[in-house]
Motif scaffolding. Sequence first.
Motif, PDB file in Angstrom:
ATOM      1  N   GLU A   1       0.826  -1.203   0.018  1.00  0.00           N
ATOM      2  CA  GLU A   1      -0.104  -0.129   0.143  1.00  0.00           C
ATOM      3  C   GLU A   1       1.000   1.162   0.055  1.00  0.00           C
ATOM      4  OE1 GLU A   1      -3.528   2.268  -0.290  1.00  0.00           O
ATOM      5  OE2 GLU A   1      -2.960   0.050  -0.581  1.00  0.00           O
ATOM      6  N   ILE A   2       2.169   1.169   0.704  1.00  0.00           N
ATOM      7  CA  ILE A   2       2.984   2.293   0.873  1.00  0.00           C
ATOM      8  C   ILE A   2       3.388   2.524  -0.650  1.00  0.00           C
ATOM      9  CG2 ILE A   2       5.174   3.176   1.346  1.00  0.00           C
ATOM     10  CD1 ILE A   2       4.577   1.784   4.056  1.00  0.00           C
ATOM     11  N   SER A   3       3.740   1.609  -1.294  1.00  0.00           N
ATOM     12  CA  SER A   3       4.323   1.778  -2.447  1.00  0.00           C
ATOM     13  C   SER A   3       3.196   2.300  -3.470  1.00  0.00           C
ATOM     14  CB  SER A   3       5.004   0.480  -2.953  1.00  0.00           C
ATOM     15  OG  SER A   3       5.427   0.636  -4.440  1.00  0.00           O
ATOM     16  N   SER A   4       2.238   1.711  -3.659  1.00  0.00           N
ATOM     17  CA  SER A   4       1.120   2.025  -4.405  1.00  0.00           C
ATOM     18  C   SER A   4       0.684   3.457  -4.197  1.00  0.00           C
ATOM     19  CB  SER A   4      -0.029   1.141  -4.339  1.00  0.00           C
ATOM     20  OG  SER A   4      -1.264   1.455  -5.195  1.00  0.00           O
ATOM     21  N   ARG A   5       0.489   3.807  -3.071  1.00  0.00           N
ATOM     22  CA  ARG A   5       0.173   5.245  -2.777  1.00  0.00           C
ATOM     23  C   ARG A   5       1.122   6.332  -3.192  1.00  0.00           C
ATOM     24  NH1 ARG A   5      -4.313   6.583   1.117  1.00  0.00           N
ATOM     25  NH2 ARG A   5      -5.097   4.566   1.553  1.00  0.00           N
ATOM     26  N   GLN A   6       2.529   5.975  -3.007  1.00  0.00           N
ATOM     27  CA  GLN A   6       3.467   6.843  -3.443  1.00  0.00           C
ATOM     28  C   GLN A   6       3.511   7.112  -4.987  1.00  0.00           C
ATOM     29  OE1 GLN A   6       7.528   6.735  -1.410  1.00  0.00           O
ATOM     30  NE2 GLN A   6       8.557   7.065  -3.287  1.00  0.00           N
TER      31      GLN A   6
ATOM     32  N   ASN B   1      -4.707  11.219   1.571  1.00  0.00           N
ATOM     33  CA  ASN B   1      -4.013  10.162   1.099  1.00  0.00           C
ATOM     34  C   ASN B   1      -2.670   9.793   1.598  1.00  0.00           C
ATOM     35  OD1 ASN B   1      -6.226   8.858  -0.309  1.00  0.00           O
ATOM     36  ND2 ASN B   1      -6.387  10.975  -1.462  1.00  0.00           N
ATOM     37  N   ILE B   2      -2.126  11.035   2.339  1.00  0.00           N
ATOM     38  CA  ILE B   2      -0.655  10.721   2.793  1.00  0.00           C
ATOM     39  C   ILE B   2      -0.636  10.765   4.149  1.00  0.00           C
ATOM     40  CG2 ILE B   2       1.692  11.497   2.454  1.00  0.00           C
ATOM     41  CD1 ILE B   2       0.535  10.307  -0.331  1.00  0.00           C
ATOM     42  N   ILE B   3      -0.890  11.803   4.658  1.00  0.00           N
ATOM     43  CA  ILE B   3      -0.689  12.462   6.103  1.00  0.00           C
ATOM     44  C   ILE B   3      -1.852  11.425   6.969  1.00  0.00           C
ATOM     45  CG2 ILE B   3      -0.957  14.205   7.886  1.00  0.00           C
ATOM     46  CD1 ILE B   3       1.124  14.669   5.664  1.00  0.00           C
ATOM     47  N   SER B   4      -3.155  11.428   6.463  1.00  0.00           N
ATOM     48  CA  SER B   4      -4.209  10.943   7.371  1.00  0.00           C
ATOM     49  C   SER B   4      -3.548   9.139   7.300  1.00  0.00           C
ATOM     50  CB  SER B   4      -5.611  10.976   6.790  1.00  0.00           C
ATOM     51  OG  SER B   4      -5.814  12.302   6.959  1.00  0.00           O
ATOM     52  N   PHE B   5      -3.488   8.560   6.022  1.00  0.00           N
ATOM     53  CA  PHE B   5      -2.815   7.496   5.798  1.00  0.00           C
ATOM     54  C   PHE B   5      -1.602   7.083   6.884  1.00  0.00           C
ATOM     55  CE2 PHE B   5       0.412   4.620   3.908  1.00  0.00           C
ATOM     56  CZ  PHE B   5      -0.286   3.413   3.957  1.00  0.00           C
ATOM     57  N   VAL B   6      -0.627   7.853   6.972  1.00  0.00           N
ATOM     58  CA  VAL B   6       0.435   7.709   7.804  1.00  0.00           C
ATOM     59  C   VAL B   6      -0.014   7.305   9.234  1.00  0.00           C
ATOM     60  CG1 VAL B   6       2.670   8.813   8.724  1.00  0.00           C
ATOM     61  CG2 VAL B   6       2.159   8.633   6.327  1.00  0.00           C
ATOM     62  N   TYR B   7      -0.859   8.339   9.778  1.00  0.00           N
ATOM     63  CA  TYR B   7      -1.410   8.215  11.010  1.00  0.00           C
ATOM     64  C   TYR B   7      -2.383   7.171  11.345  1.00  0.00           C
ATOM     65  CZ  TYR B   7       0.041  13.323  11.785  1.00  0.00           C
ATOM     66  OH  TYR B   7       0.620  14.317  11.955  1.00  0.00           O
ATOM     67  N   ALA B   8      -3.011   6.668  10.389  1.00  0.00           N
ATOM     68  CA  ALA B   8      -3.992   5.570  10.692  1.00  0.00           C
ATOM     69  C   ALA B   8      -3.083   4.209  10.531  1.00  0.00           C
ATOM     70  CB  ALA B   8      -4.660   5.467   9.552  1.00  0.00           C
ATOM     71  N   ALA B   9      -1.835   4.164   9.712  1.00  0.00           N
ATOM     72  CA  ALA B   9      -1.033   3.004   9.704  1.00  0.00           C
ATOM     73  C   ALA B   9      -0.370   2.812  10.847  1.00  0.00           C
ATOM     74  CB  ALA B   9      -0.408   3.157   8.389  1.00  0.00           C
ATOM     75  N   GLU B  10       0.284   3.947  11.509  1.00  0.00           N
ATOM     76  CA  GLU B  10       1.213   3.992  12.668  1.00  0.00           C
ATOM     77  C   GLU B  10       0.419   3.081  13.738  1.00  0.00           C
ATOM     78  OE1 GLU B  10       2.383   8.106  12.947  1.00  0.00           O
ATOM     79  OE2 GLU B  10       4.396   7.524  12.121  1.00  0.00           O
ATOM     80  N   SER B  11      -1.133   3.592  13.740  1.00  0.00           N
ATOM     81  CA  SER B  11      -1.644   2.932  14.923  1.00  0.00           C
ATOM     82  C   SER B  11      -1.977   1.397  14.843  1.00  0.00           C
ATOM     83  CB  SER B  11      -2.986   3.751  14.956  1.00  0.00           C
ATOM     84  OG  SER B  11      -4.014   3.396  14.000  1.00  0.00           O
TER      85      SER B  11
ATOM     86  N   THR C   1       9.848   7.319   5.791  1.00  0.00           N
ATOM     87  CA  THR C   1      10.180   7.611   4.547  1.00  0.00           C
ATOM     88  C   THR C   1       9.591   7.742   3.158  1.00  0.00           C
ATOM     89  OG1 THR C   1      12.200   6.156   4.924  1.00  0.00           O
ATOM     90  CG2 THR C   1      11.936   6.505   2.601  1.00  0.00           C
ATOM     91  N   PHE C   2       8.213   7.209   3.544  1.00  0.00           N
ATOM     92  CA  PHE C   2       7.353   7.388   2.437  1.00  0.00           C
ATOM     93  C   PHE C   2       6.698   8.719   2.651  1.00  0.00           C
ATOM     94  CE2 PHE C   2       3.283   7.001   0.487  1.00  0.00           C
ATOM     95  CZ  PHE C   2       2.271   7.533   1.404  1.00  0.00           C
ATOM     96  N   ARG C   3       6.470   9.360   3.779  1.00  0.00           N
ATOM     97  CA  ARG C   3       6.050  10.446   4.290  1.00  0.00           C
ATOM     98  C   ARG C   3       6.812  11.605   3.688  1.00  0.00           C
ATOM     99  NH1 ARG C   3       6.185  14.406   8.464  1.00  0.00           N
ATOM    100  NH2 ARG C   3       4.450  15.651   8.815  1.00  0.00           N
ATOM    101  N   MET C   4       8.127  11.496   3.906  1.00  0.00           N
ATOM    102  CA  MET C   4       9.268  12.476   3.327  1.00  0.00           C
ATOM    103  C   MET C   4       9.387  12.537   1.888  1.00  0.00           C
ATOM    104  SD  MET C   4       9.687  13.895   6.402  1.00  0.00           S
ATOM    105  CE  MET C   4      11.087  15.169   5.231  1.00  0.00           C
ATOM    106  N   ALA C   5       9.234  11.368   1.343  1.00  0.00           N
ATOM    107  CA  ALA C   5       9.231  11.414  -0.147  1.00  0.00           C
ATOM    108  C   ALA C   5       7.980  11.963  -0.635  1.00  0.00           C
ATOM    109  CB  ALA C   5       9.307  10.015  -0.498  1.00  0.00           C
ATOM    110  N   CYS C   6       6.949  11.724  -0.173  1.00  0.00           N
ATOM    111  CA  CYS C   6       5.699  12.316  -0.756  1.00  0.00           C
ATOM    112  C   CYS C   6       5.600  13.989  -0.320  1.00  0.00           C
ATOM    113  CB  CYS C   6       4.305  11.856  -0.175  1.00  0.00           C
ATOM    114  SG  CYS C   6       4.256   9.989  -0.688  1.00  0.00           S
ATOM    115  N   LEU C   7       6.065  14.367   0.721  1.00  0.00           N
ATOM    116  CA  LEU C   7       6.264  15.821   1.080  1.00  0.00           C
ATOM    117  C   LEU C   7       7.329  16.282   0.315  1.00  0.00           C
ATOM    118  CD1 LEU C   7       5.789  15.884   5.129  1.00  0.00           C
ATOM    119  CD2 LEU C   7       4.148  16.178   3.226  1.00  0.00           C
ATOM    120  N   ASN C   8       8.203  15.673  -0.022  1.00  0.00           N
ATOM    121  CA  ASN C   8       9.301  16.430  -0.892  1.00  0.00           C
ATOM    122  C   ASN C   8       8.908  16.752  -2.239  1.00  0.00           C
ATOM    123  OD1 ASN C   8      11.121  16.442   0.985  1.00  0.00           O
ATOM    124  ND2 ASN C   8      12.255  14.705   0.583  1.00  0.00           N
TER     125      ASN C   8
END
Length: 275
Positions: free
Chosen positions: A17-22, A87-97, A116-123
């Motif tokens: 899912e991380i790979s697909s979303r990125q 699809n990025i920020i909310s997904f990260v918070y949900a996945a971390e839980s 790493t996923f979050r930073m790549a998407c934010l960059n």
Amino acid sequence: MFGLFGRKYENPALIAEISSRQERWFVFLDKLEARMQEMTAAAVPELQRVFREDTDPYKRAHHQMVQGLLGQVNQMRNKANEIKDDNIISFVYAAESTIPPITSSAGLAYHGKLHTFRMACLNRHFIFEEKINEAIELLKNAAGEQDLESAYLEELAAFERIRDKFSCRQCGGNITIPKMFFIDTYIACPFCQSQNTFSPSTGARMVLHQARSLAEQRTAHLLRNYEESRPKNPALYRLYLRAMFDEWNRIVPDMAGENEKFYERLLSDYSINHL
């Protein structure tokens, strides 16, 4: 709970899912940027025409056109922000839980993947924002006598800010863009040697189209010297022409080969017509 996290933890679905979303995020921004580039490329000459032909001293037709175009650009910005948040920020918070705590080895690894996923998407979003700002400036400054020198220096500064902010799409390694490019260019990853496509901003592409005009602005005093000479002094024209092409080559060095052929043709034509 502790027993579960004590065992080896694997979550291939999360990795997929991380790979697909990125990938979807990058493709989405690529398409938005392409649409924005097409829009601005078509709009700039039209804005210049409307500005020239508008007899209204307040240039209200031109202003309305600019505002409409800026509205379209801001709609793209808002859409990107909405997708990023959902699809990025909310997904990260949900996945971390759902993964083990960061204090465990498995948790540390998965939290690292999410970071790493979050930073790549934010960059990637940062680069998009740079292009949004460049498009806005391009539309605002399209009419009238343009300050091409300032625009060129701004593009150089913008490039310096982003040249180290790219990551290889294959391995995620950092890629530094070696110099300012004006067309889509393949850049090899220094780690895995994969070819990554670097797409210049709209503003950088405009530098290529405006390079000759900027070179002519820089050397206008030499052309005036020639035009004011009585009788016309061919040596002054040749001095101007050489200086103008030297400036053109400094602005876009990758075009120097083609420019020199053009220079030789102009010089030859001038010599034939002024025998």
